[in-house]
Design an enzyme around this catalytic site. Structure first.
Site, PDB file in Angstrom:
ATOM      1  N   LYS A 177      32.265   2.571  35.688  1.00 58.47           N
ATOM      2  CA  LYS A 177      33.125   2.773  34.516  1.00 58.47           C
ATOM      3  C   LYS A 177      33.401   1.405  33.888  1.00 58.47           C
ATOM      4  CE  LYS A 177      37.097   2.265  33.105  1.00 58.47           C
ATOM      5  NZ  LYS A 177      37.073   1.966  31.694  1.00 58.47           N
ATOM      6  N   GLU A 252      37.925  -8.078  42.774  1.00 59.21           N
ATOM      7  CA  GLU A 252      37.669  -9.376  42.111  1.00 59.21           C
ATOM      8  C   GLU A 252      38.690  -9.488  40.996  1.00 59.21           C
ATOM      9  OE1 GLU A 252      35.571 -11.629  42.963  1.00 59.21           O
ATOM     10  OE2 GLU A 252      34.111 -10.619  44.234  1.00 59.21           O
ATOM     11  N   CYS A 286      37.519 -15.438  34.419  1.00 59.71           N
ATOM     12  CA  CYS A 286      38.452 -15.523  35.546  1.00 59.71           C
ATOM     13  C   CYS A 286      38.374 -16.876  36.239  1.00 59.71           C
ATOM     14  CB  CYS A 286      38.151 -14.415  36.537  1.00 59.71           C
ATOM     15  SG  CYS A 286      36.430 -14.420  37.035  1.00 59.71           S
ATOM     16  N   GLU A 383      47.649 -16.740  33.848  1.00 65.18           N
ATOM     17  CA  GLU A 383      46.296 -16.907  33.329  1.00 65.18           C
ATOM     18  C   GLU A 383      46.371 -16.806  31.788  1.00 65.18           C
ATOM     19  OE1 GLU A 383      43.956 -13.509  34.520  1.00 65.18           O
ATOM     20  OE2 GLU A 383      42.174 -14.716  34.819  1.00 65.18           O
TER      21      GLU A 383
HETATM   22  P1  NAP Z   1      42.007  -4.930  33.175  1.00 62.36           P
HETATM   23  O1  NAP Z   1      42.934  -4.612  32.096  1.00 62.36           O
HETATM   24  O2  NAP Z   1      42.483  -4.941  34.580  1.00 62.36           O
HETATM   25  O3  NAP Z   1      40.774  -3.932  32.990  1.00 62.36           O
HETATM   26  C1  NAP Z   1      39.671  -3.966  33.866  1.00 62.36           C
HETATM   27  C2  NAP Z   1      39.128  -2.571  34.024  1.00 62.36           C
HETATM   28  O4  NAP Z   1      40.122  -1.743  34.631  1.00 62.36           O
HETATM   29  C3  NAP Z   1      38.727  -1.884  32.721  1.00 62.36           C
HETATM   30  O5  NAP Z   1      37.567  -1.118  32.938  1.00 62.36           O
HETATM   31  C4  NAP Z   1      39.925  -0.977  32.451  1.00 62.36           C
HETATM   32  O6  NAP Z   1      39.594   0.168  31.698  1.00 62.36           O
HETATM   33  C5  NAP Z   1      40.289  -0.576  33.861  1.00 62.36           C
HETATM   34  N1  NAP Z   1      41.652  -0.068  34.014  1.00 62.36           N
HETATM   35  C6  NAP Z   1      42.710  -0.205  33.183  1.00 62.36           C
HETATM   36  N2  NAP Z   1      43.786   0.435  33.684  1.00 62.36           N
HETATM   37  C7  NAP Z   1      43.391   0.984  34.849  1.00 62.36           C
HETATM   38  C8  NAP Z   1      44.057   1.765  35.843  1.00 62.36           C
HETATM   39  N3  NAP Z   1      45.349   2.102  35.736  1.00 62.36           N
HETATM   40  N4  NAP Z   1      43.359   2.153  36.930  1.00 62.36           N
HETATM   41  C9  NAP Z   1      42.062   1.810  37.060  1.00 62.36           C
HETATM   42  N5  NAP Z   1      41.378   1.092  36.162  1.00 62.36           N
HETATM   43  C10 NAP Z   1      42.042   0.659  35.070  1.00 62.36           C
HETATM   44  O7  NAP Z   1      41.344  -6.371  32.969  1.00 62.36           O
HETATM   45  P2  NAP Z   1      40.659  -6.955  31.665  1.00 62.36           P
HETATM   46  O8  NAP Z   1      41.697  -7.421  30.726  1.00 62.36           O
HETATM   47  O9  NAP Z   1      39.620  -6.007  31.163  1.00 62.36           O
HETATM   48  O10 NAP Z   1      39.851  -8.178  32.261  1.00 62.36           O
HETATM   49  C11 NAP Z   1      40.381  -9.445  32.379  1.00 62.36           C
HETATM   50  C12 NAP Z   1      40.831  -9.702  33.806  1.00 62.36           C
HETATM   51  O11 NAP Z   1      39.705  -9.586  34.682  1.00 62.36           O
HETATM   52  C13 NAP Z   1      41.337 -11.105  33.985  1.00 62.36           C
HETATM   53  O12 NAP Z   1      42.491 -11.093  34.769  1.00 62.36           O
HETATM   54  C14 NAP Z   1      40.191 -11.804  34.718  1.00 62.36           C
HETATM   55  O13 NAP Z   1      40.594 -12.910  35.467  1.00 62.36           O
HETATM   56  C15 NAP Z   1      39.661 -10.698  35.563  1.00 62.36           C
HETATM   57  N6  NAP Z   1      38.281 -10.964  35.981  1.00 62.36           N
HETATM   58  C16 NAP Z   1      38.034 -11.253  37.302  1.00 62.36           C
HETATM   59  C17 NAP Z   1      36.745 -11.538  37.708  1.00 62.36           C
HETATM   60  C18 NAP Z   1      36.446 -11.858  39.138  1.00 62.36           C
HETATM   61  O14 NAP Z   1      35.276 -11.803  39.516  1.00 62.36           O
HETATM   62  N7  NAP Z   1      37.428 -12.194  39.954  1.00 62.36           N
HETATM   63  C19 NAP Z   1      35.704 -11.522  36.781  1.00 62.36           C
HETATM   64  C20 NAP Z   1      35.989 -11.223  35.442  1.00 62.36           C
HETATM   65  C21 NAP Z   1      37.293 -10.943  35.067  1.00 62.36           C
HETATM   66  P3  NAP Z   1      39.910   0.273  30.123  1.00 62.36           P
HETATM   67  O15 NAP Z   1      39.133  -0.820  29.481  1.00 62.36           O
HETATM   68  O16 NAP Z   1      39.396   1.629  29.778  1.00 62.36           O
HETATM   69  O17 NAP Z   1      41.379   0.116  29.965  1.00 62.36           O
END
Ligand code: NAP
Length: 482
Positions: A177, A252, A286, A383
């Protein structure tokens, strides 16, 4: 753009395409605001259908040899690289990053398929000396089963590739997803799966309500593992739910990377490293440097050189030639950047360059350099996820280590020194899953990517990367005589 064959406004379930109907998600290009397309807004029922499809495909897939599965992974790699330009363009249009970075991301994602195609052959077991002569203890490794993957928007190809490649190579079937803001690069994997003849159901891509799909992942008995990349906040919610279904999880999560420049550093190399680490993807990774600590002796010259270098960065639509920094993903991202700058300047930080929304409008923001930043400011603990480089000052090595570790996160850390003893000391003292010395870019399929503390657990890539997709089975053979 002329739509390429990779552009699909449909989900990929059990090898069939399910087009967007009345319930859909609209995807906009962050550089232009124009609509790129629409994808289905699926929920719990369709997620169950996808898990069932994966579950149906799993027995034959796990029974295939490592070489057979590896051949599909190699085919995935080749298809990604053969179509690198088209896939990169699609990625830039939905996400905004400069085309050169998008191409690099496709190559990075493809490299995981190649890497794990080869690692699949090395899923060795063990024979353990038994406590009695008539017994043998055998350890084998088996694929966990159906995997559910949830990924973020900042690397729309590579975050799927890191997970799908490991799952496929280890003999798991997967349901992915992607983030709702960048689903098209993910759906392109369905096109490739079809073109290389991957058995139906082994790889499924569904878009829709994150919560409903996550609930299905956590509750469906056939789904055995959840792998998540995204924010710490969402990761915690998901991990708690996954525990109710006793699913294996990999997380992650977010980072707050320190970037330390010691007096004895090669300053020019440190500047280039800081630019690469801070401004890749407009600061939306990240592992981006989030806090730049500079020792007093080189603070002034570092600030001056950094500001010169930053003023030369070209901001614009990622499709335009020579652009270094694209737009931010959305208005909320822009507001977070503004809030961090405002908080810092109100509390005594000085703005050296940038600091405002870019003249280009939309979600473009100026590359911003702040100096005299302190630990009391929000930017030190959160962040930023944007193009803001905050410079902190320190005097001693101990002080730098203490400041760098003073965060709930523990993903990536960077530091620059020409002193070998210091390099070892500081690398060991930093509480991070990954530490780069004299380098600003840390990711490669050959190395284990992952964090500690609130940055999560599990490792992607490297010889350890398949472990998260394998169960250990202990076999005891007795009755072998005296
Ligand atoms: P996010 O808001 O946590 O969203 C990530 C994913 O989770 C999306 O597919 C989102 O779907 C989904 N999601 C949202 N609410 C959810 C829920 N209640 N239950 C399950 N899934 C849910 O993060 P983001 O803003 O897209 O990404 C940025 C973050 O990712 C940053 O904090 C970054 O540091 C982190 N990141 C970490 C890594 C690593 O390898 N450690 C790599 C890249 C990014 P929808 O889009 O449909 O809302």
């Amino acid at each position: 753009m002329a739509p390429s064959r990779f552009f699909r406004e449909a989900c990929f379930i059990g090898g069939e395409w399910l087009p967007a109907g009345a319930d859909f998600i609209k995807v906009d290009n962050p550089a232009t605001g124009r609509t790129v397309g629409r994808v289905p807004k699926l929920g719990r029922n369709e997620a169950h259908t996808a898990i069932d499809a994966a579950s149906g495909a799993f027995p034959a897939w796990r029974a295939a040899t490592a070489d057979e599965r590896g051949a599909y992974c190699h085919a995935f790699h080749d298809a990604l690289m053969d179509n690198q330009a088209a896939l990169a363009e699609l990625l830039t249009i939905e996400m905004g990053k400069p085309l050169a970075e998008a191409k690099a991301e496709i190559a990075y994602g493809a490299a995981f398929f190649k890497w794990f195609a080869e690692e699949a052959r090395r899923v060795y077991g063990d024979i353990i000396p038994a406590p009695s002569a008539n017994k043998r203890i055998i350890v084998t490794k088996e694929p966990v089963g159906v995997v559910g993957a949830i990924t973020p928007w900042n690397f729309p190809n590579a975050m799927i590739a890191r997970k799908a490649a490991a799952a496929l190579a280890s003999g798991c079937a997967i349901v992915c997803k992607p983030a709702s803001q960048t689903p098209f690069s993910a759906l392109a994997f369905g096109v490739i799966a079809e073109e290389i003849g991957l058995p139906k159901g082994v790889l499924n891509i569904i878009t829709g309500s994150a919560e409903a799909i996550a609930d299905a992942f956590c509750q469906h008995p056939a789904l055995r593992k959840i792998t998540f990349t995204g924010s710490t906040e969402t990761g915690k919610l998901l991990a708690a739910k996954a525990m109710a279904g006793m699913k294996r999880v990999s997380m992650e999560l977010g980072g707050n990377a320190p970037f330390i420049v010691f007096d004895d550093a090669d300053l020019d190399a440190a500047i280039e490293g800081a630019i690469a680490s801070k401004f890749r993807n407009a600061g939306q990774t990240c592992v981006c440097a989030n806090r730049i600590y500079v020792q007093s002796g080189v603070y002034e010259s570092f600030a001056e050189k950094m500001s010169d270098r930053m003023r030369a960065l070209k901001v614009g639509d990622g499709l335009d030639a020579g652009v270094d920094q694209g737009p931010l993903i959305d208005e909320a991202a822009l507001r977070k950047v503004e809030a961090h700058i405002e908080d810092a300047t109100q509390n005594g930080a000085q703005l050296v360059t940038g600091g405002r929304r870019h003249d280009k409008g939309g979600t473009f923001f100026e590359p911003t350099l702040l100096r005299d930043v302190t630990s009391a400011m929000a930017i030190a603990s959160e962040e930023t996820f944007g193009p803001v480089a905050p410079l902190f000052r320190f005097d001693t090595e101990q002080e730098a280590i203490a400041m760098a570790n003073d965060t709930e996160y523990g993903l990536a850390a960077y530091f620059y020194t020409e002193n070998l003893a210091r390099a070892w000391r500081v690398m060991e003292a930093l509480e991070y899953g990954m530490v780069a010395v004299n380098e600003g870019i840390i990711s490669t399929p050959a190395a284990p990517f992952g964090g500690v503390k609130q940055s999560g657990f599990g490792r992607e890539g490297s010889k350890y990367g398949l472990d998260d997709y394998l169960n250990i089975k202990y076999g005891l053979i007795g009755g072998l005589g005296k």
